[in-house]
Motif scaffolding. Sequence first.
Motif, PDB file in Angstrom:
ATOM      1  N   ALA A 169       8.938  14.462   5.046  1.00  0.00           N
ATOM      2  CA  ALA A 169      10.180  14.613   4.414  1.00  0.00           C
ATOM      3  C   ALA A 169      10.292  13.368   3.796  1.00  0.00           C
ATOM      4  N   ASP A 170       9.597  12.364   3.332  1.00  0.00           N
ATOM      5  CA  ASP A 170       9.666  11.275   2.534  1.00  0.00           C
ATOM      6  C   ASP A 170       9.128  11.203   1.002  1.00  0.00           C
ATOM      7  N   SER A 171       9.720  11.915   0.322  1.00  0.00           N
ATOM      8  CA  SER A 171       8.768  11.946  -1.124  1.00  0.00           C
ATOM      9  C   SER A 171       8.559  10.611  -1.793  1.00  0.00           C
ATOM     10  N   ASP A 172       9.018   9.531  -1.481  1.00  0.00           N
ATOM     11  CA  ASP A 172       8.618   8.248  -1.809  1.00  0.00           C
ATOM     12  C   ASP A 172       7.270   7.891  -1.354  1.00  0.00           C
ATOM     13  N   ASP A 173       7.081   8.232   0.020  1.00  0.00           N
ATOM     14  CA  ASP A 173       6.006   7.977   0.805  1.00  0.00           C
ATOM     15  C   ASP A 173       4.859   8.762   0.354  1.00  0.00           C
TER      16      ASP A 173
END
Length: 380
Positions: free
Chosen positions: A315-319
């Motif tokens: 749930a971490d689009s940046d990562d």
Amino acid sequence: MTTIMHLIDTTGPGGAEDVFITLADQLRHHQLDSLVVIRGEGYVADTLRARGLEPVIIPAKGSFNVKLVWRLARLVLKHRVSLIQSHLLGSNVYAAITGLATGTPVVATYHGMVDVAPDERFRWLKRTMMKWGIKRYVAVSDSLSQRIQQLGLLDAIRTRVIYNGIDVAAYAIEPSNALREQLQIPADSLLIGALGNIRQPKRYDVLLDALAKCHGERPVVLAIAGDPKAKLIDALKQQAKELGLEQVHFLGFVSDTPAYLAGLDLFVLCSDSEGFSISTIEALACGLPMVLTRCGGPEEIIGDSRELAHFASPADSDDLAAKLTQAMQAIAKGDTRSAAARAWVTQRFSMEAMLAGYLSVYRELGVDCQVPQLTAEEGR
């Protein structure tokens, strides 16, 4: 011949359903007969018939269907069933009640946290029935077993971990341009693919956000293969449009998984929860580079061999975007198909290893069956 009843309460494609089908089919090669009971027509019924197994179909709705228990008990007595093998929470509950009513041992397999939701209706009653009626619990990964036990929903002493397995040889195929040709993708593009039914826990929304943040040297195309849920796929298509992602293809259910994977450059799994993840071992069996989220099963599959995958936080689009970019850069430097990935799957997640695990459990419960001796490559 000793008869095993196989029971599941879903009818469409999916990982649990494929394990259900494989067990019912392959156990027939180990001096066991399979009586297969399902709730309706669909993918499971069609696949069973293609393998020479005619299912018994008993439609059943509601939180507790007394008629279903009665019919299951009649089938157990009529066919002299020696053991009931069930999958997913609903069927596990009905199997437990039927086992209690007929004196038949039950092995109940849990495939993910969705099987044992803490807010499940009639949870206390279902837990009680399972406590008394299930002789062995099977979890498809250690992480899943631990999470379920923390909720007090499994008995650790009666629980066994059996990893899902695949026919590794079926994935030993050469890379193919067939998917590119089907989608009319330019030769210089990089084709990223996901494999899994379009459901909320798969978090394809996060994947689309991440893809919009990626910066690679080659044009990127995304293919998502999986049975669609209408509301979700409509929302995802709208999201892709708003993000300016023009090359996103929703393929629907794909029956030939090896051929689909053979057409990809990079595999991605972006779920926020996975009990195991058959698609991950399928992609490994094809030797694909991959980006996975730390969502339970995948990191247990990869284990200490972290060079086989790039891991992102769920749930971490940046990562996820950062890890996708790293994987693309590695591919540009020549990191493509991996023989080590194929060997990893063969050694740990073969269909033969899975069958041996279930047969060992059946023998614990008095079923007369021969447990095959695994080769060094098939052992875990």
